[in-house]
Design a protein around this motif. Sequence first.
Motif, PDB file in Angstrom:
ATOM      1  N   ARG A 270       2.022   6.423   3.712  1.00  0.00           N
ATOM      2  CA  ARG A 270       1.657   7.735   4.239  1.00  0.00           C
ATOM      3  C   ARG A 270       1.840   7.830   5.748  1.00  0.00           C
ATOM      4  NH1 ARG A 270      -3.851   8.694   0.754  1.00  0.00           N
ATOM      5  NH2 ARG A 270      -2.850   8.766  -1.282  1.00  0.00           N
TER       6      ARG A 270
ATOM      7  N   GLY B 229      -7.582   3.005  10.410  1.00  0.00           N
ATOM      8  CA  GLY B 229      -6.819   3.167   9.177  1.00  0.00           C
ATOM      9  C   GLY B 229      -7.734   3.302   7.981  1.00  0.00           C
ATOM     10  N   PRO B 230      -7.174   3.632   6.824  1.00  0.00           N
ATOM     11  CA  PRO B 230      -7.995   3.790   5.636  1.00  0.00           C
ATOM     12  C   PRO B 230      -8.515   2.460   5.092  1.00  0.00           C
ATOM     13  CG  PRO B 230      -5.690   4.065   5.106  1.00  0.00           C
ATOM     14  CD  PRO B 230      -5.763   3.938   6.584  1.00  0.00           C
ATOM     15  N   MET B 231      -7.933   1.362   5.493  1.00  0.00           N
ATOM     16  CA  MET B 231      -8.384   0.079   4.961  1.00  0.00           C
ATOM     17  C   MET B 231      -9.545  -0.493   5.774  1.00  0.00           C
ATOM     18  SD  MET B 231      -6.626  -0.418   2.303  1.00  0.00           S
ATOM     19  CE  MET B 231      -6.857  -2.134   1.865  1.00  0.00           C
TER      20      MET B 231
ATOM     21  N   LEU C 137      -2.646   4.085  -6.643  1.00  0.00           N
ATOM     22  CA  LEU C 137      -1.207   3.870  -6.712  1.00  0.00           C
ATOM     23  C   LEU C 137      -0.670   4.308  -8.064  1.00  0.00           C
ATOM     24  CD1 LEU C 137      -0.674   0.393  -5.065  1.00  0.00           C
ATOM     25  CD2 LEU C 137      -0.258   2.627  -4.102  1.00  0.00           C
TER      26      LEU C 137
ATOM     27  N   ILE D 244     -11.690   9.778   9.309  1.00  0.00           N
ATOM     28  CA  ILE D 244     -11.781   8.333   9.426  1.00  0.00           C
ATOM     29  C   ILE D 244     -11.177   7.898  10.752  1.00  0.00           C
ATOM     30  CG2 ILE D 244     -10.915   6.173   8.470  1.00  0.00           C
ATOM     31  CD1 ILE D 244     -11.050   8.005   5.785  1.00  0.00           C
TER      32      ILE D 244
ATOM     33  N   SER E 187       5.844  10.367  -1.062  1.00  0.00           N
ATOM     34  CA  SER E 187       5.763   9.377   0.014  1.00  0.00           C
ATOM     35  C   SER E 187       5.606   7.968  -0.519  1.00  0.00           C
ATOM     36  CB  SER E 187       4.587   9.698   0.912  1.00  0.00           C
ATOM     37  OG  SER E 187       3.399   9.600   0.159  1.00  0.00           O
ATOM     38  N   LEU E 188       5.602   7.854  -1.822  1.00  0.00           N
ATOM     39  CA  LEU E 188       5.377   6.521  -2.365  1.00  0.00           C
ATOM     40  C   LEU E 188       6.607   5.649  -2.156  1.00  0.00           C
ATOM     41  CD1 LEU E 188       3.332   4.867  -4.160  1.00  0.00           C
ATOM     42  CD2 LEU E 188       5.013   5.253  -5.927  1.00  0.00           C
ATOM     43  N   THR E 189       6.523   4.801  -1.167  1.00  0.00           N
ATOM     44  CA  THR E 189       7.650   3.912  -0.923  1.00  0.00           C
ATOM     45  C   THR E 189       7.374   2.537  -1.508  1.00  0.00           C
ATOM     46  OG1 THR E 189       6.657   3.703   1.221  1.00  0.00           O
ATOM     47  CG2 THR E 189       8.711   4.941   1.090  1.00  0.00           C
ATOM     48  N   ALA E 190       6.174   2.353  -2.028  1.00  0.00           N
ATOM     49  CA  ALA E 190       5.831   1.049  -2.575  1.00  0.00           C
ATOM     50  C   ALA E 190       6.658   0.798  -3.822  1.00  0.00           C
ATOM     51  CB  ALA E 190       4.356   1.019  -2.914  1.00  0.00           C
TER      52      ALA E 190
ATOM     53  N   MET F 182     -13.117   0.385   5.915  1.00  0.00           N
ATOM     54  CA  MET F 182     -14.087   0.274   4.826  1.00  0.00           C
ATOM     55  C   MET F 182     -13.407   0.488   3.499  1.00  0.00           C
ATOM     56  SD  MET F 182     -17.914   1.416   5.338  1.00  0.00           S
ATOM     57  CE  MET F 182     -18.164   0.200   6.565  1.00  0.00           C
ATOM     58  N   SER F 183     -12.128   0.243   3.507  1.00  0.00           N
ATOM     59  CA  SER F 183     -11.355   0.276   2.276  1.00  0.00           C
ATOM     60  C   SER F 183     -11.520   1.574   1.509  1.00  0.00           C
ATOM     61  CB  SER F 183     -11.775  -0.882   1.385  1.00  0.00           C
ATOM     62  OG  SER F 183     -10.723  -1.264   0.574  1.00  0.00           O
ATOM     63  N   MET F 184     -10.920   2.606   2.035  1.00  0.00           N
ATOM     64  CA  MET F 184     -11.023   3.888   1.360  1.00  0.00           C
ATOM     65  C   MET F 184      -9.885   4.128   0.384  1.00  0.00           C
ATOM     66  SD  MET F 184     -12.989   5.725   4.224  1.00  0.00           S
ATOM     67  CE  MET F 184     -12.497   4.335   5.115  1.00  0.00           C
ATOM     68  N   MET F 185      -9.013   3.144   0.300  1.00  0.00           N
ATOM     69  CA  MET F 185      -7.942   3.272  -0.677  1.00  0.00           C
ATOM     70  C   MET F 185      -8.208   2.291  -1.804  1.00  0.00           C
ATOM     71  SD  MET F 185      -4.581   3.548   1.633  1.00  0.00           S
ATOM     72  CE  MET F 185      -3.611   4.984   1.268  1.00  0.00           C
TER      73      MET F 185
ATOM     74  N   GLY G 245     -10.838   1.147   8.734  1.00  0.00           N
ATOM     75  CA  GLY G 245     -11.505   2.127   9.577  1.00  0.00           C
ATOM     76  C   GLY G 245     -12.870   2.524   9.026  1.00  0.00           C
TER      77      GLY G 245
ATOM     78  N   PRO H 186      -1.917   1.820   6.524  1.00  0.00           N
ATOM     79  CA  PRO H 186      -1.321   3.111   6.223  1.00  0.00           C
ATOM     80  C   PRO H 186      -1.701   4.150   7.292  1.00  0.00           C
ATOM     81  CG  PRO H 186      -2.388   2.210   4.290  1.00  0.00           C
ATOM     82  CD  PRO H 186      -2.739   1.330   5.426  1.00  0.00           C
ATOM     83  N   TYR H 187      -0.978   5.230   7.344  1.00  0.00           N
ATOM     84  CA  TYR H 187      -1.250   6.385   8.212  1.00  0.00           C
ATOM     85  C   TYR H 187      -0.926   6.168   9.694  1.00  0.00           C
ATOM     86  CZ  TYR H 187      -3.826   8.907   4.551  1.00  0.00           C
ATOM     87  OH  TYR H 187      -4.187   9.560   3.418  1.00  0.00           O
TER      88      TYR H 187
ATOM     89  N   ASP I  70       4.745   8.822   7.041  1.00  0.00           N
ATOM     90  CA  ASP I  70       5.706   9.878   7.362  1.00  0.00           C
ATOM     91  C   ASP I  70       5.032  11.187   7.745  1.00  0.00           C
ATOM     92  OD1 ASP I  70       4.658  10.190   4.927  1.00  0.00           O
ATOM     93  OD2 ASP I  70       6.536  10.523   3.841  1.00  0.00           O
ATOM     94  N   ARG I  71       3.720  11.283   7.482  1.00  0.00           N
ATOM     95  CA  ARG I  71       3.048  12.519   7.882  1.00  0.00           C
ATOM     96  C   ARG I  71       2.957  12.636   9.390  1.00  0.00           C
ATOM     97  NH1 ARG I  71      -1.568  12.646   3.247  1.00  0.00           N
ATOM     98  NH2 ARG I  71      -0.190  11.714   1.717  1.00  0.00           N
TER      99      ARG I  71
ATOM    100  N   LEU J 175       0.834  -1.198   0.000  1.00  0.00           N
ATOM    101  CA  LEU J 175       0.000   0.000   0.000  1.00  0.00           C
ATOM    102  C   LEU J 175       0.870   1.250   0.000  1.00  0.00           C
ATOM    103  CD1 LEU J 175      -2.391  -1.110   2.829  1.00  0.00           C
ATOM    104  CD2 LEU J 175      -3.007  -0.868   0.446  1.00  0.00           C
ATOM    105  N   LEU J 176       0.245   2.372  -0.297  1.00  0.00           N
ATOM    106  CA  LEU J 176       0.867   3.656  -0.024  1.00  0.00           C
ATOM    107  C   LEU J 176       0.844   3.810   1.477  1.00  0.00           C
ATOM    108  CD1 LEU J 176      -0.955   6.062  -2.437  1.00  0.00           C
ATOM    109  CD2 LEU J 176       1.464   5.599  -2.395  1.00  0.00           C
TER     110      LEU J 176
END
Lengths: 564, 359
Positions: free
Chosen positions: A15, A332-334, B9, A329, B18-21, B1-4, A336, A157-158, A17-18, A12-13
């Motif tokens: 994020r 996390g974004p996945m 990507l 949220i 910030s893309l470390t993937a 709820m999978s907001m990504m 949450g 993430p986050y 580091d914020r 995943l991305l």
Amino acid sequence: MPAYEFPGGITLLERKDRSNQSPLRNAPLPAQVTLPLKQHTGNPAIPCVATDDAVQVGSLIAKRDGMVSANLHASISGTVTQVSDSAITIDADGLDRWQALPPLDWRTENHAVLIDRLDSCGLVGLGGAGFPSYIKAQIADHHRIDTLVVNAAECEPYITADDLALRHYPTDIMEGAQIVARLCGAQQIVVGIEDNKPDAIRALKVALSDFEQINDHPTSDQHRVNITLKVIETRYPSGGERQFIKKLLNLDVPSGGLPADIGVLCHNPGTLLAALRAVRDGKPLVERIVTLTGDAISAPGNYWVRLGTSIETLLLQAGLENQQLYHVIVGGPMMGVPLSTLDTPVMKTTNCLIAATREELPPAPAESSCIRCGACESVCPVQLLPQQLHWYARAESDDTLEKLHLFDCIECGACSFVCPSYIPLVQDYRSAKQRIRVKRIETAKADHAKHRFEFRQARLAREDAEKQARRQARRGQIRQPSDSSKASDSAALQVDLRSLRIAQTAAKAAVRKAEKTLARAAAQDPNQRHDDLETQLATAQENLKAADTRLTEARATMAQQESP
Amino acid sequence: MSMMHASQLTAKSTNAKSLTAKTFNATPPTAQLMRWVIIATLPGLAVMTFYFGIGVISNVLLAGLFALGAEALALKLRQRSLRPALSDSSALLTGVLLGASLPPASPWWLIGIGILAAVVVAKHLYGGLGQNPFNPAMVGYALLLVSFPTYMTLWSPPQSFIPENLWAQIGGTLPASMLDALSGATPLDAFKHKGEAVLAREFWATQPLPEGALSAWRNVALAWLAGGLLLIAKRIISWHIPVSMLVSMALLATLFYASSPSHFASPFFHLTTGAAIFGAFFIATDPVSAATSRRGKLFFGAGIGALVMIIRTFGGYPDAVAFVVLLMNLCVPLLDIYTVPRPTGQPKAQQQTEQVDRS
Ligand code: SF4
Ligand code: SF4
């Protein structure tokens, strides 16, 4: 130690580091807190304060109800201004006076005292669903635990709350881990952490080498455990309990089972820190570390936040720009959930708040038809068939769903993440699961009524037994038994005593069994209420009390007769 | 709820610091997926055009146009909104694939009928994208093959870029008597009809094929292979179906060949002629009508390969990819049921005893 693999998974991305660039800070003391009565798995706590009561930080304000529940404490000092069905509101006096419990030394104190301390401090798992920690600490009663794993993967993430906790309090967290390891009898502690947290890893390594020096010292004592640190590759969802255990220990938790079934107990660093503070400092759970992040705030980072602080206040203090904000949220974004209103308090389980702009976490585009591409299947960490689950979930064929192991789905969202048709697969599964659960509860209703009836019977029987015991005691003082019947009487009493003892042992076993069943059910399904099992436990407890009373009574009579 | 979503990507990878993937193991959205498949047909189409003339392009263009039209028509009749479905390019892809399978410079009405069968009957009558049990392009192809065998076997030999009668051919105005003159046997055809008594060596010695036919077919196959590898590299398709299909074909062909080299064609011949490569990478991999689980895909591909070899060798048709794919489509529900993977943590023995029944 090599790391093992769980199937599927996604990159995943991050994020992160914020929020992980600045050190841990204290959020300003709130002027008012609203503490929901249910911040944990199981039943809501029952208020034990009234409006206008003065409270200090750490004063007990609501007691746990039943076994799966947790105490609640005031998180600021001040005055209780409202006690409602769902929450207690306290206005601050700004003095922040503490009411802590006496410190305990976990190395010497006995288990029951420590477990009682975790219970009275209202400790719950801070990483996930808020499962009461004292129940987990009692696991050694019915399971053999060899390994305590510390889940510092923090794979969503986050979120960086555990990362920061580990950087600032590595020694405390590892000491907390040792407390839990001692309570559950684990021989080894394995700490697992994703390789994207180099600072936390460094801090942990230093802490561990310090421990080693202490341990090498000849004076150090009997309960020494082996501690290992395992750095794992960053891949979502490595922090899922089952995936984590697979990755660290190469063990599969059986479907429908618990890690305890294979001798493993899992805790998150934040919980361990809170456990140490409860034991060593006597501090109830009144604050936690929360990650505030997202593009819509200007001062992202991790903060110590008092429970019950309003999320809106908190975000405004962190520089929320309202016109930028798209949604907040929790988690996390996945996995949450978006908040419907900012007027919500921080709870024991709130680990992260993302104030996201629209660009950063945009709404999902309209879904199109499934093209059976199989992408979802290849990323599922449980090796389910998300596409078929989706199909049957929409068709509401619940039997097939269960056969396709819907309930093994950990709702990680990896499948939705890769679905090229933007199908919100996880939502489908969640609602299907909910539908099936409701159905199960419906079918169990008759049973539940029966169990409630049994509970009433048991309570009446217990009250009867107590009444009789009191009467007997009174009578015993007045009248001596007649000599003629004494011999035969005492023989009968002997027999009676024996069967009463057997009955008491059986009742004890029944209580233990009911506790075990309930603990298991609650751990497996932390988001559900387990009223029926709580009733059954209460029944068993009533029976035990009645058996106890009868036994004591019989013993008293016996003693009277033998010493005329 | 999978907001990504994975698509973020790709969208942000250029500007997000910030893309470390580093690894990217997600699939682009449906429409892009379809477009990539269309792009991957280009090398194959180009080489075919080089050898068989502009008729290939006219096929593909006509079929693509008709497909879009048919899709719009079907959506209209079903009272669905046009835009999302049209923009997912799935109908266009069906058209391109059907067009590429037809003999060069097929008459427009032939293409039209094929497309109607593919888009309207095979896809929309079953409920649209994602619901069709059969590969639409192959339904169209199979229908044409049984209904208009003369036109469907009209593979011209390698020829000049713009053949003489091109317009008459496409317009469908060419008199039937002229058709035969156009036709040249494909290598598979020729080999099929060599007759039992003729040994393979004698057959080849007679120079049965027009000049350059074999090498033309081989180069076309290589071009399709290039496109197919591109799809695998881009993670548009997984390797399971093409590899299992080609391996099973090669194995069977080797077996036959080894048993009697004088009667059977070599494995190389089988892999480089007809629709083997094209079918393996572009037809059998249609996700909608293929098996879903990885193990299911392996069985699906292997089944296609084996049946293709059997029909080519013993059946009445020179090539059989279309029929075989349809046949295996029929088996998909069964494959899906018997290849349910064992979820992590489920006991091993359970899989044999407890199968999912679809009732
Ligand atoms: S990823 Fe989406 S489109 Fe692909 S098979 Fe799964 S559900 Fe269907
Ligand atoms: S949400 Fe469930 S089905 Fe989807 S990938 Fe995660 S575990 Fe598998």
